[in-house]
Design a protein around this motif. Structure first.
Motif, PDB file in Angstrom:
ATOM      1  N   LEU A   1      22.020   4.401  28.099  1.00 17.72           N
ATOM      2  CA  LEU A   1      21.072   5.417  27.650  1.00 17.72           C
ATOM      3  C   LEU A   1      21.555   6.230  26.463  1.00 17.72           C
ATOM      4  O   LEU A   1      20.816   6.452  25.510  1.00 17.72           O
ATOM      5  CB  LEU A   1      20.710   6.355  28.792  1.00 17.72           C
ATOM      6  CG  LEU A   1      19.901   5.763  29.936  1.00 17.72           C
ATOM      7  CD1 LEU A   1      19.687   6.802  31.025  1.00 17.72           C
ATOM      8  CD2 LEU A   1      18.583   5.216  29.446  1.00 17.72           C
ATOM      9  N   VAL A   2      22.789   6.729  26.540  1.00 17.74           N
ATOM     10  CA  VAL A   2      23.328   7.608  25.504  1.00 17.74           C
ATOM     11  C   VAL A   2      24.773   7.222  25.202  1.00 17.74           C
ATOM     12  O   VAL A   2      25.407   6.514  25.971  1.00 17.74           O
ATOM     13  CB  VAL A   2      23.267   9.103  25.919  1.00 17.74           C
ATOM     14  CG1 VAL A   2      21.836   9.586  26.051  1.00 17.74           C
ATOM     15  CG2 VAL A   2      24.039   9.350  27.202  1.00 17.74           C
ATOM     16  N   ASP A   3      25.288   7.742  24.086  1.00 13.11           N
ATOM     17  CA  ASP A   3      26.663   7.446  23.699  1.00 13.11           C
ATOM     18  C   ASP A   3      27.690   8.330  24.404  1.00 13.11           C
ATOM     19  O   ASP A   3      28.789   7.890  24.704  1.00 13.11           O
ATOM     20  CB  ASP A   3      26.832   7.608  22.183  1.00 13.11           C
ATOM     21  CG  ASP A   3      26.000   6.601  21.419  1.00 13.11           C
ATOM     22  OD1 ASP A   3      26.040   5.412  21.775  1.00 13.11           O
ATOM     23  OD2 ASP A   3      25.294   7.007  20.471  1.00 13.11           O
ATOM     24  N   MET A   4      27.354   9.591  24.613  1.00  8.88           N
ATOM     25  CA  MET A   4      28.280  10.486  25.302  1.00  8.88           C
ATOM     26  C   MET A   4      27.502  11.521  26.092  1.00  8.88           C
ATOM     27  O   MET A   4      26.296  11.678  25.913  1.00  8.88           O
ATOM     28  CB  MET A   4      29.274  11.146  24.335  1.00  8.88           C
ATOM     29  CG  MET A   4      28.676  12.205  23.441  1.00  8.88           C
ATOM     30  SD  MET A   4      29.882  13.107  22.431  1.00  8.88           S
ATOM     31  CE  MET A   4      30.506  11.840  21.379  1.00  8.88           C
ATOM     32  N   GLN A   5      28.231  12.225  26.958  1.00  5.32           N
ATOM     33  CA  GLN A   5      27.605  13.199  27.849  1.00  5.32           C
ATOM     34  C   GLN A   5      28.476  14.449  27.915  1.00  5.32           C
ATOM     35  O   GLN A   5      29.684  14.361  28.114  1.00  5.32           O
ATOM     36  CB  GLN A   5      27.473  12.574  29.237  1.00  5.32           C
ATOM     37  CG  GLN A   5      26.814  13.414  30.271  1.00  5.32           C
ATOM     38  CD  GLN A   5      26.752  12.669  31.599  1.00  5.32           C
ATOM     39  OE1 GLN A   5      27.750  12.202  32.090  1.00  5.32           O
ATOM     40  NE2 GLN A   5      25.561  12.560  32.142  1.00  5.32           N
ATOM     41  N   VAL A   6      27.854  15.604  27.737  1.00  3.73           N
ATOM     42  CA  VAL A   6      28.565  16.876  27.839  1.00  3.73           C
ATOM     43  C   VAL A   6      28.545  17.324  29.293  1.00  3.73           C
ATOM     44  O   VAL A   6      27.507  17.280  29.956  1.00  3.73           O
ATOM     45  CB  VAL A   6      27.918  17.962  26.947  1.00  3.73           C
ATOM     46  CG1 VAL A   6      28.611  19.307  27.131  1.00  3.73           C
ATOM     47  CG2 VAL A   6      27.949  17.536  25.490  1.00  3.73           C
ATOM     48  N   ILE A   7      29.708  17.764  29.776  1.00  6.86           N
ATOM     49  CA  ILE A   7      29.825  18.309  31.126  1.00  6.86           C
ATOM     50  C   ILE A   7      30.130  19.797  30.965  1.00  6.86           C
ATOM     51  O   ILE A   7      31.085  20.177  30.287  1.00  6.86           O
ATOM     52  CB  ILE A   7      30.928  17.599  31.923  1.00  6.86           C
ATOM     53  CG1 ILE A   7      30.615  16.099  31.995  1.00  6.86           C
ATOM     54  CG2 ILE A   7      31.063  18.214  33.319  1.00  6.86           C
ATOM     55  CD1 ILE A   7      31.710  15.257  32.562  1.00  6.86           C
ATOM     56  N   TYR A   8      29.293  20.618  31.569  1.00  5.82           N
ATOM     57  CA  TYR A   8      29.439  22.058  31.446  1.00  5.82           C
ATOM     58  C   TYR A   8      30.215  22.627  32.626  1.00  5.82           C
ATOM     59  O   TYR A   8      30.036  22.182  33.757  1.00  5.82           O
ATOM     60  CB  TYR A   8      28.060  22.736  31.364  1.00  5.82           C
ATOM     61  CG  TYR A   8      27.408  22.465  30.036  1.00  5.82           C
ATOM     62  CD1 TYR A   8      27.692  23.271  28.943  1.00  5.82           C
ATOM     63  CD2 TYR A   8      26.561  21.383  29.847  1.00  5.82           C
ATOM     64  CE1 TYR A   8      27.129  23.010  27.705  1.00  5.82           C
ATOM     65  CE2 TYR A   8      25.999  21.112  28.617  1.00  5.82           C
ATOM     66  CZ  TYR A   8      26.290  21.936  27.554  1.00  5.82           C
ATOM     67  OH  TYR A   8      25.744  21.680  26.324  1.00  5.82           O
ATOM     68  N   PRO A   9      31.085  23.619  32.373  1.00  4.82           N
ATOM     69  CA  PRO A   9      31.833  24.227  33.471  1.00  4.82           C
ATOM     70  C   PRO A   9      30.902  24.961  34.428  1.00  4.82           C
ATOM     71  O   PRO A   9      29.756  25.257  34.098  1.00  4.82           O
ATOM     72  CB  PRO A   9      32.780  25.196  32.768  1.00  4.82           C
ATOM     73  CG  PRO A   9      32.296  25.333  31.382  1.00  4.82           C
ATOM     74  CD  PRO A   9      31.380  24.206  31.082  1.00  4.82           C
ATOM     75  N   ALA A  10      31.433  25.241  35.611  1.00  7.14           N
ATOM     76  CA  ALA A  10      30.653  25.976  36.615  1.00  7.14           C
ATOM     77  C   ALA A  10      30.337  27.367  36.078  1.00  7.14           C
ATOM     78  O   ALA A  10      31.036  27.896  35.221  1.00  7.14           O
ATOM     79  CB  ALA A  10      31.435  26.074  37.922  1.00  7.14           C
ATOM     80  N   TYR A  11      29.300  27.934  36.613  1.00 10.78           N
ATOM     81  CA  TYR A  11      28.818  29.227  36.140  1.00 10.78           C
ATOM     82  C   TYR A  11      29.565  30.398  36.766  1.00 10.78           C
ATOM     83  O   TYR A  11      28.963  31.256  37.367  1.00 10.78           O
ATOM     84  CB  TYR A  11      27.338  29.398  36.466  1.00 10.78           C
ATOM     85  CG  TYR A  11      26.418  28.422  35.808  1.00 10.78           C
ATOM     86  CD1 TYR A  11      26.543  28.094  34.477  1.00 10.78           C
ATOM     87  CD2 TYR A  11      25.399  27.809  36.520  1.00 10.78           C
ATOM     88  CE1 TYR A  11      25.694  27.200  33.870  1.00 10.78           C
ATOM     89  CE2 TYR A  11      24.541  26.917  35.920  1.00 10.78           C
ATOM     90  CZ  TYR A  11      24.693  26.621  34.595  1.00 10.78           C
ATOM     91  OH  TYR A  11      23.848  25.740  34.000  1.00 10.78           O
ATOM     92  N   SER A  12      30.878  30.428  36.638  1.00 13.46           N
ATOM     93  CA  SER A  12      31.551  31.620  37.124  1.00 13.46           C
ATOM     94  C   SER A  12      31.004  32.766  36.275  1.00 13.46           C
ATOM     95  O   SER A  12      30.990  32.689  35.058  1.00 13.46           O
ATOM     96  CB  SER A  12      33.068  31.501  36.991  1.00 13.46           C
ATOM     97  OG  SER A  12      33.430  31.336  35.642  1.00 13.46           O
ATOM     98  N   SER A  13      30.515  33.763  36.931  1.00 16.27           N
ATOM     99  CA  SER A  13      29.810  34.828  36.228  1.00 16.27           C
ATOM    100  C   SER A  13      30.770  35.888  35.725  1.00 16.27           C
ATOM    101  O   SER A  13      31.675  36.312  36.441  1.00 16.27           O
ATOM    102  CB  SER A  13      28.780  35.454  37.165  1.00 16.27           C
ATOM    103  OG  SER A  13      28.020  36.414  36.491  1.00 16.27           O
TER     104      SER A  13
END
Length: 188
Positions: free
Chosen positions: A101-113
């Motif tokens: 589907l795509v070349d790469m994927q961004v992974i976002y950190p957990a939402y520590s507030s």
């Protein structure tokens, strides 16, 4: 196609899309097949676009919808900023989606507030972004409200620089905004 690639076939263009339009698969064969924008762009220009998914690997508000692959990536990588995964042979790894589907994927950190902003801590890592108070007159007296911040020069149907949800009687989060002047809108 007419405005850019017909005039300059080697043009470099940044296209920000949603709803799967970054998908390169299924391969486009005609103008009206089921393929998405990236696949059509590849068919029409012969350019293999760099496609990046930013929609799958983030912390869901509803923890039941959270991907186990996302949890595993966070546990292993222990990152405080968004990241991408690469294998030992430098190929990008994608989690929970078809590799075509795509070349790469961004992974976002957990939402520590962040206690100072009421927002995900990683937002403070964005260069130039600073927390700003929501204008008091926009805070709801009852219920919940979406607050939109738009660059002043952005057209009426433009993309907001930030959006937050506020709830009456609860501490309002800060808007995380780049430099500039802004206008605001809301939706109850």
């Amino acid at each position: 196609m007419q405005k850019i690639f017909r005039q300059d076939p080697k043009a470099k263009v940044f296209i920000y899309v949603g709803y799967g339009h970054a998908y390169e698969f299924p391969i486009a064969e005609t103008d009206d097949d089921k393929s998405k924008m990236a696949a059509q762009l590849k068919r029409l220009t012969g350019i293999n676009p760099l496609t990046i998914d930013q929609t799958a690997m983030y912390e869901h508000v509803d923890s039941k919808r959270q991907s186990n692959l996302y949890k595993a990536a966070l546990a292993k990588m222990k990152q405080e900023k968004p990241f991408v995964l690469k294998s030992d042979n430098q190929h990008y790894l994608k989690l929970g989606i078809n590799n075509k589907l795509v070349d790469m994927q961004v992974i976002y950190p957990a939402y520590s507030s962040s206690p100072a902003t009421g927002r995900a801590s990683w937002l403070a890592t964005l260069a130039g972004f600073t927390p700003r108070d929501i204008p008091k007159e926009l805070l709801p007296a009852t219920g919940r409200r979406l607050i939109y911040a738009y660059h002043k020069q952005e057209p009426a149907d433009g993309v907001p620089a930030d959006v937050v949800i506020v709830e009456a009687g609860k501490a309002a989060p800060k808007l995380m905004l780049p430099p500039g002047e802004f206008r605001f809108a809301f939706e109850d």
